[in-house]
Design a protein around this motif. Structure first.
Motif, PDB file in Angstrom:
ATOM      1  N   UNK A  76       0.853  -1.751   3.004  1.00 38.67           N
ATOM      2  CA  UNK A  76       0.689  -0.639   2.064  1.00 38.67           C
ATOM      3  C   UNK A  76       1.441  -0.903   0.766  1.00 38.67           C
ATOM      4  N   UNK A  77       2.631  -1.473   0.874  1.00 34.72           N
ATOM      5  CA  UNK A  77       3.444  -1.780  -0.301  1.00 34.72           C
ATOM      6  C   UNK A  77       2.659  -2.680  -1.257  1.00 34.72           C
ATOM      7  N   UNK A  78       2.124  -3.772  -0.717  1.00 30.35           N
ATOM      8  CA  UNK A  78       1.395  -4.745  -1.539  1.00 30.35           C
ATOM      9  C   UNK A  78       0.111  -4.119  -2.098  1.00 30.35           C
ATOM     10  N   UNK A  80      10.098   7.342  -0.155  1.00 31.63           N
ATOM     11  CA  UNK A  80       9.078   6.870  -1.103  1.00 31.63           C
ATOM     12  C   UNK A  80       9.621   5.971  -2.205  1.00 31.63           C
ATOM     13  N   UNK A  81      10.930   5.986  -2.413  1.00 34.80           N
ATOM     14  CA  UNK A  81      11.528   5.203  -3.499  1.00 34.80           C
ATOM     15  C   UNK A  81      12.067   3.858  -3.021  1.00 34.80           C
ATOM     16  N   UNK A  82      11.877   3.551  -1.749  1.00 33.51           N
ATOM     17  CA  UNK A  82      12.391   2.305  -1.184  1.00 33.51           C
ATOM     18  C   UNK A  82      11.218   1.452  -0.720  1.00 33.51           C
ATOM     19  N   UNK A  83      11.108   0.262  -1.254  1.00 33.80           N
ATOM     20  CA  UNK A  83       9.973  -0.612  -0.968  1.00 33.80           C
ATOM     21  C   UNK A  83       9.997  -1.080   0.489  1.00 33.80           C
ATOM     22  N   UNK A  84       8.917  -0.880   1.228  1.00 34.67           N
ATOM     23  CA  UNK A  84       8.865  -1.345   2.623  1.00 34.67           C
ATOM     24  C   UNK A  84       8.989  -2.854   2.765  1.00 34.67           C
ATOM     25  N   UNK A  85       8.678  -3.612   1.696  1.00 28.87           N
ATOM     26  CA  UNK A  85       8.845  -5.063   1.787  1.00 28.87           C
ATOM     27  C   UNK A  85      10.324  -5.448   1.823  1.00 28.87           C
ATOM     28  N   UNK A  86      11.196  -4.534   1.410  1.00 30.31           N
ATOM     29  CA  UNK A  86      12.641  -4.773   1.505  1.00 30.31           C
ATOM     30  C   UNK A  86      13.153  -4.366   2.882  1.00 30.31           C
ATOM     31  N   UNK A 138      12.155  -0.054  18.618  1.00 29.16           N
ATOM     32  CA  UNK A 138      11.481  -1.354  18.653  1.00 29.16           C
ATOM     33  C   UNK A 138       9.963  -1.180  18.712  1.00 29.16           C
ATOM     34  N   UNK A 139       9.501  -0.208  19.504  1.00 25.92           N
ATOM     35  CA  UNK A 139       8.061   0.030  19.620  1.00 25.92           C
ATOM     36  C   UNK A 139       7.469   0.510  18.300  1.00 25.92           C
ATOM     37  N   UNK A 140       8.147   1.456  17.650  1.00 27.60           N
ATOM     38  CA  UNK A 140       7.676   1.971  16.364  1.00 27.60           C
ATOM     39  C   UNK A 140       7.684   0.886  15.304  1.00 27.60           C
ATOM     40  N   UNK A 141       8.741   0.087  15.283  1.00 30.74           N
ATOM     41  CA  UNK A 141       8.863  -0.957  14.274  1.00 30.74           C
ATOM     42  C   UNK A 141       7.761  -2.004  14.440  1.00 30.74           C
ATOM     43  N   UNK A 142       7.484  -2.388  15.701  1.00 28.95           N
ATOM     44  CA  UNK A 142       6.450  -3.391  15.953  1.00 28.95           C
ATOM     45  C   UNK A 142       5.069  -2.887  15.526  1.00 28.95           C
ATOM     46  N   UNK A 143       4.823  -1.598  15.710  1.00 28.20           N
ATOM     47  CA  UNK A 143       3.517  -1.032  15.396  1.00 28.20           C
ATOM     48  C   UNK A 143       3.359  -0.712  13.915  1.00 28.20           C
ATOM     49  N   UNK A 144       4.407  -0.157  13.304  1.00 30.31           N
ATOM     50  CA  UNK A 144       4.278   0.396  11.962  1.00 30.31           C
ATOM     51  C   UNK A 144       4.739  -0.530  10.839  1.00 30.31           C
ATOM     52  N   UNK A 145       5.738  -1.366  11.095  1.00 32.74           N
ATOM     53  CA  UNK A 145       6.333  -2.169  10.020  1.00 32.74           C
ATOM     54  C   UNK A 145       5.330  -3.054   9.290  1.00 32.74           C
ATOM     55  N   UNK A 146       4.461  -3.817   9.998  1.00 32.46           N
ATOM     56  CA  UNK A 146       3.500  -4.654   9.262  1.00 32.46           C
ATOM     57  C   UNK A 146       2.569  -3.849   8.358  1.00 32.46           C
ATOM     58  N   UNK A 147       2.177  -2.662   8.824  1.00 35.21           N
ATOM     59  CA  UNK A 147       1.275  -1.825   8.019  1.00 35.21           C
ATOM     60  C   UNK A 147       1.997  -1.256   6.810  1.00 35.21           C
TER      61      UNK A 147
END
Length: 377
Positions: free
Chosen positions: A273-275, A38-44, A260-269
């Motif tokens: 969420x960060x923004x 929770x303390x690490x920004x997903x945009x990073x 790779x599958x998890x990253x492709x599905x979850x990373x954009x979301x």
């Protein structure tokens, strides 16, 4: 020959011992990174967010490793495992709060406010009529909550297609004289506020999303104004076949393909969420967080950047007064608490629970009872 076998055994035993140490270190690092995601920004980077999403699995692995060293009687390692669990205490208490039942006897005059947040999934796609009321509308009416925030509550143009606004108002209007209904986006998720208190202002957050978003309201509670946020953060758009695919990759031990599958599905979301969370948190800070209530479908876990960022100056009613996992989404392979109710320092959380007996939607509703003391003179 005996000497050769003895040396070989010593080499194998030493290799196994160091392998166990390496596995222990790897599990501990992944576990701690997930606990502090929770303390690490997903945009990073979205890696910690992915680990946070799998935190229950990481906890089981960490517990298994710890039990192994305990059974072996390696007390230094056991002590180290205890330190690791201590470092993750905030994540553990957020994911699995355990609170004593609080028999609250108000010492100050004030007001008790019952809050309900519910992703209704288009009111369960059920019709409504006076002789056969929609089950979700019936449920809302039976709770007699003072403030009700609904997400994904699409209303139909005609009664044969579902619940219409006219039907909703006719059925709940006497109990909730103040109703606001609007789409999060032009053709997006419908957010509805049902309130026993007058709605003074309504503002839509300028969130960029295809379907999701958030709205904030100013309500007049007697002689005080409060801010209520009704949100539905970006959806992962998970399907049953996604879960089946992830399980199959685990069975086949395809770690790289799973990542790779998890990253492709979850990373954009996660990045969305960060923004979105930053925007909502700034508005709460600008308003002043003391008399704020936040409800909604965060589409993220109790140990996520989005929940922590929005809850930065607020209290989480379920963590403060709830018990157990409180899973609010239990569909297919995905079991997690993603619906939350937060409140500012002016409120005292008295109780909170997820009603897992309410199965009319793909989400379970979350309730909270908040005490709002009168301001000190």
């Amino acid at each position: 020959m005996k000497l050769f076998l003895l040396k070989t055994w010593r080499i194998i035993r030493g290799s196994l011992r160091w392998t166990l140490y390496l596995v222990t270190a790897l599990v501990a690092c992944l576990y701690l990174l997930g606990a502090h995601s929770p303390y690490i920004r997903p945009t990073l980077t979205t890696i910690p967010a992915l680990l946070g999403l799998t935190f229950p699995i990481l906890f089981v692995l960490q517990l298994t490793v710890s039990l192994y060293w305990f059974v072996r009687g390696r007390w230094r390692m056991v002590g180290l495992m205890a330190i690791i669990f201590a470092l993750s205490w905030s994540a553990l208490s957020a994911y699995l709060p355990i609170n004593r039942k609080w028999e609250h006897e108000p010492t100050e005059a004030g007001k008790q406010i019952k809050v309900l947040s519910y992703n209704t999934s288009a009111f369960g796609f059920k019709r409504h009529s006076p002789s056969s009321p929609n089950p979700i509308l019936q449920y809302i009416k039976s709770t007699d909550a003072d403030i009700v925030c609904l997400q994904e509550s699409m209303l139909a143009d005609k009664a044969e297609y579902g619940v219409t606004f006219k039907q909703l108002k006719a059925y709940l209007g006497e109990q909730y004289p103040h109703i606001d209904q609007r789409n999060a986006q032009k053709h997006g998720s419908t957010l509805i506020l049902l309130s026993k208190y007058p709605i003074k202002e309504v503002h839509r957050f300028p969130i960029k999303s295809h379907a999701n978003g958030a709205v904030w309201y100013k309500l007049q509670v007697d002689d005080r104004e409060i801010m209520v946020v009704n949100l539905h953060l970006e959806s992962f758009r998970l399907r049953k076949k996604d879960g089946e695919g992830y399980v199959q990759l685990v069975r086949e031990r395809q770690a790289l393909r799973l990542k790779e599958a998890l990253n492709a599905k979850f990373a954009p979301t996660f990045r969305a969420h960060n923004v979105q969370a930053d925007m909502i948190a700034r508005q709460i800070e600008d308003y002043g967080s003391e008399r704020v209530i936040v409800c909604g479908d965060f589409n993220d876990t109790p140990i996520s950047y989005a929940r922590r960022r929005i809850a930065h100056s607020l209290q989480d009613a379920y963590i403060e007064r709830g018990n157990g996992f409180g899973f609010s989404y239990t569909t297919w392979f995905f079991v997690v608490r993603i619906d939350h109710i937060l409140c500012g320092g002016a409120f005292v959380p008295e109780s909170s629970y997820v009603d897992d007996a309410a199965t009319m939607s793909d989400h379970h509703p979350i309730h909270a009872t908040l005490w709002l003391p009168n301001p000190k003179q």
